[in-house]
Design a protein around this motif. Structure first.
Motif, PDB file in Angstrom:
ATOM      1  N   THR A 303       0.969  -1.332   0.090  1.00  0.00           N
ATOM      2  CA  THR A 303      -0.015   0.027   0.005  1.00  0.00           C
ATOM      3  C   THR A 303       0.801   1.205  -0.041  1.00  0.00           C
ATOM      4  O   THR A 303       1.977   1.465   0.790  1.00  0.00           O
ATOM      5  N   TRP A 304       0.471   2.186  -0.850  1.00  0.00           N
ATOM      6  CA  TRP A 304       1.000   3.480  -0.805  1.00  0.00           C
ATOM      7  C   TRP A 304       0.045   4.588  -0.718  1.00  0.00           C
ATOM      8  O   TRP A 304      -1.226   4.529  -0.807  1.00  0.00           O
ATOM      9  N   PHE A 305       0.453   5.770   0.200  1.00  0.00           N
ATOM     10  CA  PHE A 305      -0.427   6.555   0.598  1.00  0.00           C
ATOM     11  C   PHE A 305       0.165   8.100   0.818  1.00  0.00           C
ATOM     12  O   PHE A 305       1.314   8.147   1.112  1.00  0.00           O
ATOM     13  N   ARG A 306      -0.588   9.290   0.270  1.00  0.00           N
ATOM     14  CA  ARG A 306      -0.052  10.141   0.411  1.00  0.00           C
ATOM     15  C   ARG A 306      -1.246  11.182   0.784  1.00  0.00           C
ATOM     16  O   ARG A 306      -2.314  11.147   0.264  1.00  0.00           O
ATOM     17  N   TYR A 307      -1.093  12.345   1.533  1.00  0.00           N
ATOM     18  CA  TYR A 307      -2.192  13.235   1.991  1.00  0.00           C
ATOM     19  C   TYR A 307      -2.686  13.877   1.097  1.00  0.00           C
ATOM     20  O   TYR A 307      -3.889  14.311   0.639  1.00  0.00           O
TER      21      TYR A 307
END
Length: 563
Positions: A303-307
């Protein structure tokens, strides 16, 4: 007269059944470093807030507090604001500006200093605290450790004579906490600053104190030098809950009934062990067989996440499998993305790449009703975010109402959790009048009432005393027996070592290392327990005080145990 003198201070919160503070008498000399400790709800934080009149709690007060010979309430506004500094438990609650340099200047601007004086004082503090490299950063971009250091620097820029701190390291990782405590010691020794500090994590702060004050049920029960208090507590009660909160070297020494002087520091503890005990064999660890054929209940895949769409990645290919009936701890520095990872696991944040599966089914296919009722529950880092009612009792009733349980079952559920977490005396209180540890227990009660199969905990022991942690340990053990999967983000290494099945180190947006708990902690140099740092030269994989005590009983050089 003493620099700070408290005389017959008694205080009660509105609607409280009994006083939180009862006839407190204490004198503190200029330049002293005083550590105030005690179980959750004993009145420590309430007492501190009485020393800073701008945040004195509302309620019924009697008695008097003197600062440098003057009644606290008679100080001028300038003296009260500049000479008495207060660092709160949660750094987020104290930062008021958008830039680091502005935060350092804010208090000085309000005191009316001219521009050149402000620049000089700000530059001096930035240099002293090593803030130069992030001087022009946004305060929103700072880690928890940096925010707490900034709070301290901003207060020190006003040149206070008294510094008050309420559990300042509770949200810091072990390395940041150690650096923060070192800074406080330096301020006390080099500047002669008077410091009064409330803390539950006593491993590093206890040995450097000039005086330790122990509170219990609103009263002072011990007041003296660290060695003196360590001995006095045993005479107060052989099973007093504060004995569990003393530094590891003292607890090991007490448990073995040693007649020698108790060691306070890791260095003293290592020397004491070397003088009295022989090296021992490793504790046998069974190999983890990958849970055999059992499938993970929670499966996070790449999983990859950025705001923000064009922002920096916070999670970078995070993968983790969590199995029924296990507790896995996630550790790492402030600002590395641990709390964000819990947000993604809970469905609050949506990753832009990767999969999250619950029982093999994509989280996207769950409705909110299915996901958050008897499936997945989250205890947030700040318990106040889920405390919304006027009393603790109403908080608990609101949860069981959402589950639509029969009335008798609902009452039984509430009574059971109240008894398990010892909340009886808090039911009529407003949640915001409780101590940080008590708020944490109420928030935990709300979460457990949902009967989750997956439990996500963000700093669950924050603000908790050692006795409350023991209660939490038993609750977590029972949940594991019921096949509940638990993921815990924590800075509390000692609690993690005693309760986790596996531990993972979070760094640069991903888990870089994962192993069974004993192998994890005995393989680390800094991210390890006080017990291991104290004993690893003799017992290579002892990681808890119980481990060290067991080894010591088997490998003593001479007779230490009283017959």
């Amino acid at each position: 007269m003493a620099f700070v003198e408290i005389k017959q201070l008694t205080f009660s919160y509105p609607l409280a059944q009994q006083p939180v503070l009862q006839q407190i008498d204490i004198s503190i000399e200029e330049g002293e470093f005083v550590v105030l400790c005690g179980t959750s709800g004993c009145g420590k934080s309430t007492l501190l807030r009485h020393l800073k009149r701008e945040i004195t709690p509302h309620g019924n007060t009697s008695g008097a507090i003197y600062y440098d010979g003057t009644l606290l309430n008679e100080l001028t506004e300038r003296v009260a604001a500049s000479e008495i500094g207060f660092v709160m438990q949660n750094p987020e609650n104290q930062i008021v500006t958008d830039k680091v340099w502005h935060e350092l200047a804010f208090g000085l601007e309000n005191l009316g200093y001219d521009t050149m004086t402000i620049r000089r004082k700000v530059a001096e503090m930035a240099n002293f605290f090593g803030i130069q490299t992030w001087f022009r950063k946004s305060t929103m971009d700072l880690s928890g450790g940096q925010k707490q250091l900034l709070n301290l620097a901003a207060i020190m820029a006003m040149q206070p004579k008294l510094l008050i701190l309420d559990e300042p390291t509770s949200q810091l990782d072990p390395i940041a906490a150690s650096e923060f405590i070192t800074t406080l010691h330096k301020l006390n020794k080099e500047l002669g600053l008077t410091i009064i500090l409330v803390e539950h994590r006593l491993e590093e702060i206890y040995p450097i104190a000039d005086r330790v004050v122990v509170m219990d049920e609103g009263k002072i029960i011990c007041n003296g030098a660290p060695h003196q208090v360590a001995n006095e507590l045993r005479h107060v009660s052989q099973d007093h809950p504060m004995l569990l909160g003393l530094p590891t070297p003292i607890r090991v020494h007490h448990a073995l009934n040693s007649l020698t002087k108790a060691p306070l520091t890791i260095r003293e503890g290592r020397q004491w062990l070397s003088e009295n005990f022989e090296p021992g064999h490793e504790i046998h660890v069974e190999t983890d067989l990958e849970k055999n054929t059992e499938k993970p209940i929670l499966d996070i895949q790449d999983t990859w996440f950025r705001y923000e769409k064009n922002g920096m990645d916070i999670l970078r290919g995070l993968s983790l499998q969590v199995y029924p009936g296990e507790l896995i701890s996630i550790l790492g520095g402030n600002g590395t993305g641990k709390t964000t990872s819990l947000g993604v696991m809970s469905g609050i944040y949506k990753p832009y790449r990767g999969k999250i599966l619950i029982d093999g089914k994509s989280m996207k296919k769950f409705s909110n009703q299915d996901l958050y009722h008897e499936c997945l529950a989250v205890l947030p880092q700040d318990p106040q975010t889920i405390l919304v009612s006027k009393t603790v009792k109403l908080e608990l009733e609101a949860v069981v109402e959402t589950l639509k349980l029969p009335k008798e079952q609902a009452i039984n559920e509430i009574n059971s959790i109240v008894e398990a977490l010892d909340l009886e005396t808090l039911l009529a209180r407003h949640p915001y009048d409780l101590s940080g540890g008590e708020q944490q227990k109420v928030a935990l009660a709300k979460v457990l009432l949902l009967h989750p199969r997956i439990l996500l905990l963000d700093e669950p022991t924050k603000g908790m005393d050692a006795a409350s942690k023991e209660v939490l340990s038993k609750i977590l053990e029972n949940l594991k027996k019921q096949n509940v999967a638990i993921v815990m983000v924590t800075h509390d290494i000692e609690f993690s070592a005693s309760n986790s099945d596996r531990c993972a180190l979070f760094f640069d947006g991903n888990i870089v290392s994962s192993d069974n708990t004993r192998a994890f902690y005995s393989g680390n140099h800094f991210y390890t327990t006080a017990a291991h740092r104290m004993s690893r030269h003799l017992f290579s994989n002892a990681i808890t005080s119980k481990d060290v005590i067991t080894f010591c009983k088997k490998h003593q050089k001479k007779h230490l145990i009283e017959s």
